[in-house]
Write a protein that holds these residues in place. Structure first.
Motif, PDB file in Angstrom:
ATOM      1  N   GLN A   1       0.788  -1.208  -0.118  1.00 34.22           N
ATOM      2  CA  GLN A   1       0.005  -0.003  -0.143  1.00 34.22           C
ATOM      3  C   GLN A   1       0.806   1.239  -0.008  1.00 34.22           C
ATOM      4  O   GLN A   1       0.492   2.327  -0.669  1.00 34.22           O
ATOM      5  CB  GLN A   1      -0.939  -0.026   1.087  1.00 34.22           C
ATOM      6  N   THR A   2       2.161   1.136   0.828  1.00 32.66           N
ATOM      7  CA  THR A   2       3.045   2.252   0.754  1.00 32.66           C
ATOM      8  C   THR A   2       3.477   2.711  -0.673  1.00 32.66           C
ATOM      9  O   THR A   2       3.693   3.731  -1.216  1.00 32.66           O
ATOM     10  CB  THR A   2       4.087   2.236   1.853  1.00 32.66           C
ATOM     11  N   TYR A   3       3.895   1.526  -1.102  1.00 34.65           N
ATOM     12  CA  TYR A   3       4.467   1.765  -2.705  1.00 34.65           C
ATOM     13  C   TYR A   3       3.364   2.487  -3.822  1.00 34.65           C
ATOM     14  O   TYR A   3       3.705   3.243  -4.328  1.00 34.65           O
ATOM     15  CB  TYR A   3       4.827   0.429  -3.284  1.00 34.65           C
ATOM     16  N   GLU A   4       2.138   2.085  -3.497  1.00 37.30           N
ATOM     17  CA  GLU A   4       1.032   2.392  -4.280  1.00 37.30           C
ATOM     18  C   GLU A   4       1.062   4.201  -3.904  1.00 37.30           C
ATOM     19  O   GLU A   4       0.995   4.897  -4.912  1.00 37.30           O
ATOM     20  CB  GLU A   4      -0.095   1.752  -4.019  1.00 37.30           C
ATOM     21  N   THR A   5       0.904   4.376  -2.545  1.00 40.26           N
ATOM     22  CA  THR A   5       0.817   5.724  -2.243  1.00 40.26           C
ATOM     23  C   THR A   5       1.774   6.519  -2.541  1.00 40.26           C
ATOM     24  O   THR A   5       1.606   7.637  -3.303  1.00 40.26           O
ATOM     25  CB  THR A   5       0.924   5.810  -0.741  1.00 40.26           C
ATOM     26  N   ILE A   6       3.015   6.227  -2.561  1.00 41.56           N
ATOM     27  CA  ILE A   6       4.285   6.911  -3.009  1.00 41.56           C
ATOM     28  C   ILE A   6       4.310   7.124  -4.548  1.00 41.56           C
ATOM     29  O   ILE A   6       4.363   8.189  -5.124  1.00 41.56           O
ATOM     30  CB  ILE A   6       5.521   5.992  -2.924  1.00 41.56           C
ATOM     31  N   GLY A   7       3.693   6.053  -5.393  1.00 43.69           N
ATOM     32  CA  GLY A   7       3.465   6.326  -6.729  1.00 43.69           C
ATOM     33  C   GLY A   7       2.546   7.377  -7.025  1.00 43.69           C
ATOM     34  O   GLY A   7       2.767   8.395  -7.926  1.00 43.69           O
ATOM     35  N   LEU A   8       1.292   7.446  -6.168  1.00 41.90           N
ATOM     36  CA  LEU A   8       0.496   8.584  -6.593  1.00 41.90           C
ATOM     37  C   LEU A   8       0.979   9.986  -6.204  1.00 41.90           C
ATOM     38  O   LEU A   8       0.629  10.860  -6.699  1.00 41.90           O
ATOM     39  CB  LEU A   8      -0.971   7.848  -5.638  1.00 41.90           C
TER      40      LEU A   8
ATOM     41  N   ASN B   1       4.149  10.978  -6.059  1.00 42.70           N
ATOM     42  CA  ASN B   1       5.178  11.233  -6.908  1.00 42.70           C
ATOM     43  C   ASN B   1       4.618  11.838  -7.936  1.00 42.70           C
ATOM     44  O   ASN B   1       5.355  12.737  -8.884  1.00 42.70           O
ATOM     45  CB  ASN B   1       6.198  10.059  -7.149  1.00 42.70           C
ATOM     46  N   GLU B   2       3.558  11.376  -8.549  1.00 41.59           N
ATOM     47  CA  GLU B   2       2.831  12.015  -9.835  1.00 41.59           C
ATOM     48  C   GLU B   2       2.560  13.305  -9.750  1.00 41.59           C
ATOM     49  O   GLU B   2       2.330  14.165 -10.567  1.00 41.59           O
ATOM     50  CB  GLU B   2       1.538  11.359 -10.064  1.00 41.59           C
TER      51      GLU B   2
ATOM     52  N   HIS C   1      11.213  13.455  -5.130  1.00 39.20           N
ATOM     53  CA  HIS C   1      10.460  12.062  -5.132  1.00 39.20           C
ATOM     54  C   HIS C   1      10.435  11.638  -3.570  1.00 39.20           C
ATOM     55  O   HIS C   1      11.407  11.628  -2.907  1.00 39.20           O
ATOM     56  CB  HIS C   1      10.804  11.131  -6.095  1.00 39.20           C
TER      57      HIS C   1
ATOM     58  N   GLU D   1      10.401   7.754  -1.490  1.00 42.79           N
ATOM     59  CA  GLU D   1      10.946   6.282  -1.651  1.00 42.79           C
ATOM     60  C   GLU D   1      10.650   5.741  -0.378  1.00 42.79           C
ATOM     61  O   GLU D   1      10.542   6.309   0.603  1.00 42.79           O
ATOM     62  CB  GLU D   1      12.515   6.285  -1.910  1.00 42.79           C
TER      63      GLU D   1
END
Length: 169
Positions: A79-86, A88-89, A95, A97
């Motif tokens: 979930q944290t990786y998905e959050t970071i992706g959103l 960073n957009e 960014h 990490e």
């Protein structure tokens, strides 16, 4: 010495020297590790931040990291990786990490600094590096907390944390 006095005194300096002067002018605790690294601490609205700058003379690159004291348990990393992706957009500079080995969330950006005798950093560049990192950490800290502690989805967390209020209460 305040920041304005410092600006009049020196326009550019070696990157770690300039950051040392910047941190000192703000009264922040810091520790310098030679000409290549400096670490400072800053108390934000949400957390205590570790601010770390690392100078790579061979490449003329200054890497700046802000660690907002967010640790992610193994079961929350997807979930944290998905959050970071959103998140960073939405960023123009830097960014977020997640370091897999430690579970730490951090904000990172780098500056390519050219100069006649190696890289130099201006006070304005130092302010931009530091203030951007702090502002983005402060802006998105609640998003991470909603995901990690309130079990919100990344999209729900961003929507809930970034609501802009109208008027004054």
């Amino acid at each position: 010495m305040n920041v304005d006095e410092f600006e009049l005194e020196r326009e550019t300096s070696a990157p770690i020297d300039m950051l040392e002067h910047y941190f000192s002018a703000h009264g922040w605790a810091y520790e310098r590790n030679g000409d290549e690294e400096i670490v400072a601490n800053f108390q934000g609205s949400w957390a205590q931040y570790e601010l770390r700058a690392i100078w790579r003379d061979d490449d003329n690159v200054l890497q700046f990291l802000a660690l907002p004291d967010i640790r992610v348990a193994a079961d929350k990393r997807a979930q944290t990786y998905e959050t970071i992706g959103l998140i960073n957009e939405q960023l123009w500079l830097g960014h977020f990490e997640l370091w897999q080995t430690s579970g730490l969330v951090l904000f990172r950006h780098a500056a390519l600094l050219e100069g006649e005798e190696g890289g130099t950093l201006t006070l304005q560049q130092a302010e931009t590096l530091v203030e951007t990192a702090i502002e983005e950490c402060e802006r998105f800290y609640p998003v991470f907390q909603f995901v990690l502690w309130a079990d919100k989805s990344p999209a729900e967390a961003i929507a809930a944390a970034l609501i802009e209020t109208q008027g004054e209460a």
